[in-house]
Write a protein that holds these residues in place. Structure first.
Motif, PDB file in Angstrom:
ATOM      1  N   LYS A 152      14.572  -3.911   4.324  1.00 30.36           N
ATOM      2  CA  LYS A 152      14.067  -2.557   4.081  1.00 30.36           C
ATOM      3  C   LYS A 152      14.827  -1.830   2.977  1.00 30.36           C
ATOM      4  O   LYS A 152      14.309  -0.864   2.400  1.00 30.36           O
ATOM      5  N   ALA A 153      16.026  -2.313   2.638  1.00 27.55           N
ATOM      6  CA  ALA A 153      16.798  -1.679   1.565  1.00 27.55           C
ATOM      7  C   ALA A 153      16.319  -2.093   0.174  1.00 27.55           C
ATOM      8  O   ALA A 153      16.784  -1.543  -0.829  1.00 27.55           O
ATOM      9  N   THR A 154      15.374  -3.026   0.111  1.00 24.52           N
ATOM     10  CA  THR A 154      14.927  -3.550  -1.191  1.00 24.52           C
ATOM     11  C   THR A 154      14.204  -2.497  -2.010  1.00 24.52           C
ATOM     12  O   THR A 154      14.425  -2.379  -3.217  1.00 24.52           O
ATOM     13  N   TYR A 155      13.320  -1.751  -1.351  1.00 21.96           N
ATOM     14  CA  TYR A 155      12.528  -0.736  -2.051  1.00 21.96           C
ATOM     15  C   TYR A 155      12.630   0.607  -1.326  1.00 21.96           C
ATOM     16  O   TYR A 155      12.602   0.652  -0.084  1.00 21.96           O
TER      17      TYR A 155
ATOM     18  N   ALA B  81       7.653   2.545  -5.716  1.00 20.10           N
ATOM     19  CA  ALA B  81       8.462   3.103  -4.632  1.00 20.10           C
ATOM     20  C   ALA B  81       9.199   4.366  -5.061  1.00 20.10           C
ATOM     21  O   ALA B  81       9.447   5.265  -4.244  1.00 20.10           O
ATOM     22  N   ASN B  82       9.549   4.447  -6.340  1.00 19.17           N
ATOM     23  CA  ASN B  82      10.315   5.591  -6.843  1.00 19.17           C
ATOM     24  C   ASN B  82       9.438   6.708  -7.394  1.00 19.17           C
ATOM     25  O   ASN B  82       9.946   7.704  -7.918  1.00 19.17           O
ATOM     26  N   THR B  83       8.110   6.563  -7.272  1.00 22.54           N
ATOM     27  CA  THR B  83       7.192   7.583  -7.778  1.00 22.54           C
ATOM     28  C   THR B  83       7.215   8.813  -6.866  1.00 22.54           C
ATOM     29  O   THR B  83       7.005   8.696  -5.656  1.00 22.54           O
ATOM     30  N   PRO B  84       7.479   9.984  -7.418  1.00 22.76           N
ATOM     31  CA  PRO B  84       7.517  11.203  -6.588  1.00 22.76           C
ATOM     32  C   PRO B  84       6.209  11.411  -5.829  1.00 22.76           C
ATOM     33  O   PRO B  84       5.113  11.193  -6.358  1.00 22.76           O
ATOM     34  N   GLY B  85       6.337  11.803  -4.561  1.00 25.87           N
ATOM     35  CA  GLY B  85       5.170  12.075  -3.739  1.00 25.87           C
ATOM     36  C   GLY B  85       4.517  10.844  -3.152  1.00 25.87           C
ATOM     37  O   GLY B  85       3.469  10.940  -2.515  1.00 25.87           O
ATOM     38  N   THR B  86       5.141   9.678  -3.358  1.00 29.63           N
ATOM     39  CA  THR B  86       4.586   8.411  -2.867  1.00 29.63           C
ATOM     40  C   THR B  86       5.530   7.791  -1.851  1.00 29.63           C
ATOM     41  O   THR B  86       6.747   7.741  -2.077  1.00 29.63           O
TER      42      THR B  86
ATOM     43  N   THR C 235       0.856  -1.170   0.000  1.00 31.34           N
ATOM     44  CA  THR C 235       0.000   0.000   0.000  1.00 31.34           C
ATOM     45  C   THR C 235       0.897   1.225   0.000  1.00 31.34           C
ATOM     46  O   THR C 235       2.118   1.105  -0.163  1.00 31.34           O
ATOM     47  N   VAL C 236       0.313   2.390   0.160  1.00 31.52           N
ATOM     48  CA  VAL C 236       1.102   3.615   0.251  1.00 31.52           C
ATOM     49  C   VAL C 236       0.607   4.424   1.439  1.00 31.52           C
ATOM     50  O   VAL C 236      -0.519   4.227   1.920  1.00 31.52           O
ATOM     51  N   GLN C 237       1.456   5.311   1.901  1.00 31.55           N
ATOM     52  CA  GLN C 237       1.110   6.140   3.052  1.00 31.55           C
ATOM     53  C   GLN C 237      -0.150   6.956   2.769  1.00 31.55           C
ATOM     54  O   GLN C 237      -0.349   7.476   1.669  1.00 31.55           O
ATOM     55  N   GLY C 238      -1.015   7.034   3.788  1.00 30.73           N
ATOM     56  CA  GLY C 238      -2.237   7.812   3.648  1.00 30.73           C
ATOM     57  C   GLY C 238      -3.477   6.984   3.401  1.00 30.73           C
ATOM     58  O   GLY C 238      -4.591   7.527   3.358  1.00 30.73           O
ATOM     59  N   LYS C 239      -3.321   5.665   3.250  1.00 31.68           N
ATOM     60  CA  LYS C 239      -4.465   4.783   2.990  1.00 31.68           C
ATOM     61  C   LYS C 239      -5.070   4.220   4.279  1.00 31.68           C
ATOM     62  O   LYS C 239      -6.091   3.541   4.245  1.00 31.68           O
TER      63      LYS C 239
END
Length: 322
Positions: A238-241, A204-209, A122-126
């Motif tokens: 944790k270094a994976t993404y 994971a590399n999407t800006p703002g996510t 998921t992503v933060q904020g959900k």
């Protein structure tokens, strides 16, 4: 002037010579993989290139598919296919249960590949911190025909959630899931794959996510109690993404390479031999192939018996898989 006997002898030599130059047996092999956003497809492409280059008379191609379940159905009755599968889906096919109730698939294992790790993303904020928080959320449980879907259903069940009533379920591939979560069309998704998975890296590399990975390793005992000892508690570092703030405790299942029992023994032998003896070339394609190890080839690691052609190669290398 040549006598009839001499002319016959010369003709015979020409015929025999031409036969010696021709391939003894042409073999076309299709490798059933998965979606382009996962790990099966690049590895399958690497294997196909090696087989085409190193096995005389063999032309191998990698096919995009829905994943393990689709791959197993393609193998059913077609000896020209080999396929990648999670071991839980392969066991269902071998026994003729769950998604294979229409009949058993005559499978054989060619090799144990690498561990497949369950990502609950998921992503933060959900508002999702635990598996229980998935209740009432929009969730993709994997593409139709994938073993991700099989394992996702089992995880939800072990977490006390009804896949049909407690989540608003979508059936998307990993690449589709990433796009859907970016577009706020879903809140979370399941994905079983190697490390790293390109599509998850993209998210994971999407800006703002900020990526969030939900722990699920505590559900392994309940899954194994019902379905057999197919799963192990594992960790995605944790270094994976990018964005992971801690190691992700998750459930892992092994990947295996399988074929029809009708695949000729010599063809199976050639496939396994090339894969193991060209391992360094495969590692350059994807680092998960570093887990392609002879010492990992054990009957206890796969629920499907080994193919006799594979057994022959392993015995030559001093590995007993009987």
């Amino acid at each position: 002037m040549k006598t009839p006997f001499v002319r016959f002898a010369l003709l015979l030599c020409l015929v025999v010579g031409s036969l010696a130059l021709a391939p003894v047996h042409a073999q076309n092999i299709s490798i059933a993989t998965g979606g382009t956003g996962g790990v099966y497809y690049p590895i399958g492409g690497g294997i196909a290139a090696l087989l085409s280059k190193k096995v005389p008379g063999m032309e191998a191609t990698a096919e995009v598919t829905g994943g393990s379940v689709d791959n197993l159905k393609l193998i059913d009755g077609d000896a020209s296919y080999i396929g990648m599968s999670m071991s839980d889906a392969a066991l269902d096919a071998y026994r003729g249960q769950d998604k294979f109730k229409s009949g058993k698939v005559p499978l054989r294992t060619l090799m144990i590949m690498y561990p497949n790790r369950m990502h609950v993303v998921t992503v933060q904020g959900k508002g999702i911190e635990t598996m229980a928080d998935l209740k009432g959320k929009r969730v993709s449980t994997g593409a139709p025909g994938s073993a991700t879907e099989v394992m996702a259903f089992r995880l939800l069940e072990a977490a006390g959630l009804d896949k049909d009533k407690d989540v608003k379920r979508e059936r998307l591939s990993v690449a589709e899931s990433v796009n859907a979560i970016k577009d706020n069309k879903i809140d979370a998704f399941f994905w079983v794959g190697g490390l790293p998975t390109a599509a998850v890296t993209d998210l994971a590399n999407t800006p703002g996510t900020t990526l969030k990975m939900i722990d699920n390793a505590d559900l392994v005992p309940a899954m194994n109690k019902k379905y057999g000892n197919l799963y192990v508690a594992d960790t995605i570092p944790k270094a994976t993404y990018r964005g992971m703030d801690k190691d992700n405790k998750q459930a892992t299942v092994m990947n295996i390479l399988v074929a029809s029992e009708k695949l000729p023994d010599q063809v199976a032998y050639n496939i396994v031999k090339v894969i193991f003896e060209s391992r360094d070339e495969l590692i350059a394609v994807h680092k998960d192939t570093a887990d392609f190890k002879l010492e990992n080839q054990k009957s206890a690691a796969t629920p499907v018996p080994f193919h006799p052609g594979a057994v022959k190669y392993y015995k030559e290398r001093g590995v007993s898989v009987d």
